[in-house]
Design a protein around this motif. Sequence first.
Motif, PDB file in Angstrom:
ATOM      1  N   HIS A 203      50.055  61.394  21.090  1.00 58.07           N
ATOM      2  CA  HIS A 203      48.633  61.053  21.064  1.00 58.07           C
ATOM      3  C   HIS A 203      48.089  60.836  22.471  1.00 58.07           C
ATOM      4  CE1 HIS A 203      45.747  60.554  17.853  1.00 58.07           C
ATOM      5  NE2 HIS A 203      45.105  59.679  18.593  1.00 58.07           N
ATOM      6  N   LEU A 204      48.946  60.380  23.363  1.00 60.51           N
ATOM      7  CA  LEU A 204      48.523  60.256  24.760  1.00 60.51           C
ATOM      8  C   LEU A 204      48.174  61.630  25.322  1.00 60.51           C
ATOM      9  CD1 LEU A 204      48.106  58.467  27.228  1.00 60.51           C
ATOM     10  CD2 LEU A 204      50.529  58.746  27.768  1.00 60.51           C
ATOM     11  N   GLY A 205      49.004  62.635  24.992  1.00 62.95           N
ATOM     12  CA  GLY A 205      48.697  63.997  25.420  1.00 62.95           C
ATOM     13  C   GLY A 205      47.438  64.533  24.757  1.00 62.95           C
ATOM     14  N   LEU A 206      47.254  64.208  23.478  1.00 66.72           N
ATOM     15  CA  LEU A 206      46.055  64.678  22.766  1.00 66.72           C
ATOM     16  C   LEU A 206      44.781  64.065  23.334  1.00 66.72           C
ATOM     17  CD1 LEU A 206      47.386  64.547  19.086  1.00 66.72           C
ATOM     18  CD2 LEU A 206      47.003  66.591  20.476  1.00 66.72           C
ATOM     19  N   LEU A 207      44.888  62.824  23.842  1.00 67.14           N
ATOM     20  CA  LEU A 207      43.717  62.182  24.442  1.00 67.14           C
ATOM     21  C   LEU A 207      43.155  63.017  25.584  1.00 67.14           C
ATOM     22  CD1 LEU A 207      44.840  58.425  24.546  1.00 67.14           C
ATOM     23  CD2 LEU A 207      43.002  59.397  23.154  1.00 67.14           C
ATOM     24  N   LEU A 208      44.037  63.683  26.312  1.00 64.63           N
ATOM     25  CA  LEU A 208      43.626  64.476  27.464  1.00 64.63           C
ATOM     26  C   LEU A 208      43.296  65.923  27.099  1.00 64.63           C
ATOM     27  CD1 LEU A 208      46.358  63.210  29.959  1.00 64.63           C
ATOM     28  CD2 LEU A 208      44.011  62.366  29.714  1.00 64.63           C
ATOM     29  N   LEU A 209      43.886  66.422  26.010  1.00 63.00           N
ATOM     30  CA  LEU A 209      43.782  67.849  25.704  1.00 63.00           C
ATOM     31  C   LEU A 209      42.853  68.182  24.546  1.00 63.00           C
ATOM     32  CD1 LEU A 209      47.592  68.689  25.969  1.00 63.00           C
ATOM     33  CD2 LEU A 209      45.822  69.348  27.605  1.00 63.00           C
ATOM     34  N   VAL A 210      42.696  67.260  23.599  1.00 63.07           N
ATOM     35  CA  VAL A 210      41.944  67.562  22.370  1.00 63.07           C
ATOM     36  C   VAL A 210      40.854  66.500  22.177  1.00 63.07           C
ATOM     37  CG1 VAL A 210      42.097  68.019  19.897  1.00 63.07           C
ATOM     38  CG2 VAL A 210      44.052  68.518  21.390  1.00 63.07           C
ATOM     39  N   TRP A 264      49.167  76.105  22.310  1.00 65.62           N
ATOM     40  CA  TRP A 264      49.660  75.670  23.612  1.00 65.62           C
ATOM     41  C   TRP A 264      49.302  74.205  23.882  1.00 65.62           C
ATOM     42  CZ3 TRP A 264      46.562  73.866  27.553  1.00 65.62           C
ATOM     43  CH2 TRP A 264      45.193  74.169  27.493  1.00 65.62           C
ATOM     44  N   ARG A 265      48.146  73.753  23.406  1.00 68.28           N
ATOM     45  CA  ARG A 265      47.801  72.338  23.559  1.00 68.28           C
ATOM     46  C   ARG A 265      48.756  71.460  22.752  1.00 68.28           C
ATOM     47  NH1 ARG A 265      42.354  74.387  23.850  1.00 68.28           N
ATOM     48  NH2 ARG A 265      41.309  73.611  25.750  1.00 68.28           N
ATOM     49  N   ALA A 266      49.052  71.895  21.525  1.00 71.82           N
ATOM     50  CA  ALA A 266      49.988  71.141  20.692  1.00 71.82           C
ATOM     51  C   ALA A 266      51.372  71.091  21.336  1.00 71.82           C
ATOM     52  CB  ALA A 266      50.061  71.774  19.300  1.00 71.82           C
TER      53      ALA A 266
END
Length: 295
Positions: A203-210, A264-266
């Motif tokens: 979710h930390l990655g999703l905060l920046l990407l999605v 690629w975002r996932a």
Amino acid sequence: MRCEHCDYLLFNLTQPVCPECGRSFNVECYEFEIGAVSFHCPHCDQQYFGNDRHGLPYPRAFECVSCGNQVSLSQMRVVPERDDAMGERIDRSPWDRRRRLGYVRAWWENVKMTLVQPSQFFRVHAGTSVKEAWLFAMTSMFVGMVPLMGFQLLGIAVMVSVAPGGGGGPPILAMAILYGSIALIGPIIGPFVGAAIQACTIHLGLLLLVPHRKRMVHTLRTAMYAMGPNALMAIPVCGSYVGGIWALVTLIIGIKEVHQTTGWRAAIAVLWPVVLLIGAYCLLFVVLIAGTVVM
């Protein structure tokens, strides 16, 4: 037949709107055992029974035989005819329908979907609870870990018995207790702890990407359902490697479908901690080599 938003019982309602949360629902999204419920005309209360594979009246719109008015299924009142009558959403996964399918069959059908149809599975699973997801992950881990620990313990016993001075009764007993504890306790605690850690990092990655991602609870459930391929750990020798890699791929696909983002975002959201650790390890290795050369 419960509301997917607030779990309110939707039987005997004259309007397709949940009285508890005010959200509309569609009877066509549910399936029933034929004869368990009846469908009543909104004009004259004429009773009809389901006749298709979902236990719904077909055709969906028709002329009432009693009052002659046009009736559509979405307008009809659903009345239970048995104490055990229930309506389950058609778009739910096999695991969500285990009360009808049976525990073992529902688990197996769910595992097959996570293995060969992960995209389809993660498009239909999002409405379930964390408890349901954990129960599925725990079952999958039990199926995989119990044989895995058994095979490893057997291998150790064989090695000890053929080693010089063999025997080794007490050590084997201690290893049996240790491996047995891991096999029985690990599948209970592991899925929740592992999925919680994964959910936080993903979710930390999703905060920046999605930007338009869903809530973290969706990520947590996805991480738990993605543990289905861990049942492959039961395969001797290579099962743990195959299951682990397959589960990782399933998780990436699940994040893509649940959060409706690109592949690629996932992948970045799931793999960035691994890449970071590998990078840190390589950097430390270079520093140690450089220090050795300087000295």
